[in-house]
Write a protein that holds these residues in place. Sequence first.
Motif, mmCIF file in Angstrom:
data_model
loop_
_atom_site.group_PDB
_atom_site.id
_atom_site.type_symbol
_atom_site.label_atom_id
_atom_site.label_comp_id
_atom_site.label_asym_id
_atom_site.label_seq_id
_atom_site.Cartn_x
_atom_site.Cartn_y
_atom_site.Cartn_z
ATOM 1 N N TYR A 199 23.130 20.346 19.379
ATOM 2 C CA TYR A 199 24.517 20.800 19.361
ATOM 3 C C TYR A 199 25.214 20.441 20.670
ATOM 4 C CZ TYR A 199 23.147 23.263 15.204
ATOM 5 O OH TYR A 199 22.682 23.548 13.951
ATOM 6 N N ALA A 200 26.429 19.928 20.539
ATOM 7 C CA ALA A 200 27.214 19.532 21.710
ATOM 8 C C ALA A 200 28.094 20.682 22.162
ATOM 9 C CB ALA A 200 28.081 18.332 21.355
ATOM 10 N N GLU A 201 28.623 20.572 23.362
ATOM 11 C CA GLU A 201 29.557 21.583 23.868
ATOM 12 C C GLU A 201 30.717 21.721 22.893
ATOM 13 O OE1 GLU A 201 31.007 21.340 27.830
ATOM 14 O OE2 GLU A 201 28.997 21.149 28.679
ATOM 15 N N ILE A 207 18.047 37.173 32.937
ATOM 16 C CA ILE A 207 18.570 35.936 32.344
ATOM 17 C C ILE A 207 19.480 35.270 33.368
ATOM 18 C CG2 ILE A 207 19.918 34.917 30.465
ATOM 19 C CD1 ILE A 207 17.324 36.213 29.499
ATOM 20 N N ALA A 208 19.218 34.019 33.657
ATOM 21 C CA ALA A 208 20.039 33.288 34.623
ATOM 22 C C ALA A 208 21.452 33.095 34.088
ATOM 23 C CB ALA A 208 19.412 31.931 34.917
ATOM 24 N N ARG A 209 22.427 33.291 34.940
ATOM 25 C CA ARG A 209 23.837 33.125 34.593
ATOM 26 C C ARG A 209 24.078 31.757 33.949
ATOM 27 N NH1 ARG A 209 27.403 30.079 37.340
ATOM 28 N NH2 ARG A 209 29.593 30.520 37.037
ATOM 29 N N GLU A 210 23.453 30.723 34.478
ATOM 30 C CA GLU A 210 23.648 29.367 33.962
ATOM 31 C C GLU A 210 23.202 29.257 32.503
ATOM 32 O OE1 GLU A 210 22.047 30.097 36.865
ATOM 33 O OE2 GLU A 210 23.676 29.506 38.208
ATOM 34 N N ASP A 244 25.588 28.170 29.537
ATOM 35 C CA ASP A 244 25.227 27.047 28.665
ATOM 36 C C ASP A 244 25.385 27.429 27.202
ATOM 37 O OD1 ASP A 244 24.624 25.487 30.870
ATOM 38 O OD2 ASP A 244 22.445 25.704 30.663
ATOM 39 N N LEU A 245 24.943 28.624 26.838
ATOM 40 C CA LEU A 245 25.103 29.082 25.459
ATOM 41 C C LEU A 245 26.582 29.216 25.107
ATOM 42 C CD1 LEU A 245 23.983 30.096 22.774
ATOM 43 C CD2 LEU A 245 23.898 32.384 23.778
ATOM 44 N N ALA A 246 27.356 29.837 25.966
ATOM 45 C CA ALA A 246 28.791 30.008 25.701
ATOM 46 C C ALA A 246 29.488 28.659 25.539
ATOM 47 C CB ALA A 246 29.432 30.813 26.829
ATOM 48 N N SER A 247 29.054 27.663 26.278
ATOM 49 C CA SER A 247 29.706 26.341 26.208
ATOM 50 C C SER A 247 29.520 25.672 24.847
ATOM 51 C CB SER A 247 29.182 25.423 27.316
ATOM 52 O OG SER A 247 27.891 24.939 27.008
ATOM 53 N N LEU A 248 28.529 26.081 24.075
ATOM 54 C CA LEU A 248 28.315 25.502 22.748
ATOM 55 C C LEU A 248 29.372 25.964 21.751
ATOM 56 C CD1 LEU A 248 24.434 25.802 22.495
ATOM 57 C CD2 LEU A 248 25.778 23.773 23.085
#
Length: 101
Positions: free
Chosen positions: A32-34, A55-58, A62-66
């Motif tokens: 899945y892309a951003e 859970i690392a902020r990054e 990354d999940l939110a960016s999907l």
Amino acid sequence: MICAQRGRMEEMEIDFRFVILCSGFPINLAGYAEGSINFPSLHVFGSVRGKDRQIARESSRDLASLFEDGSRVIIEHDCGHIIPTQSPHIDAIRDFLCRFV
């Protein structure tokens, strides 16, 4: 994963209109892309200053960016690995939920 696959799951008895992901992280979503998931989502996670040790902020970012820009709401807070209950964060959570009442 369920949000990404929702269009293919019409025959299943799972019906939901939004998702809330608290300190979420992507798993098995390499294909899945951003911005490729068009589904209302609320992402709640700790900021760098919040020092979420679980859970690392990054990973949460990354999940939110999907999720597509217009369908996602991000609440990044300084409270660590919790769901914040103070303004302005609780107001943003309420506003998101009110869209579905």
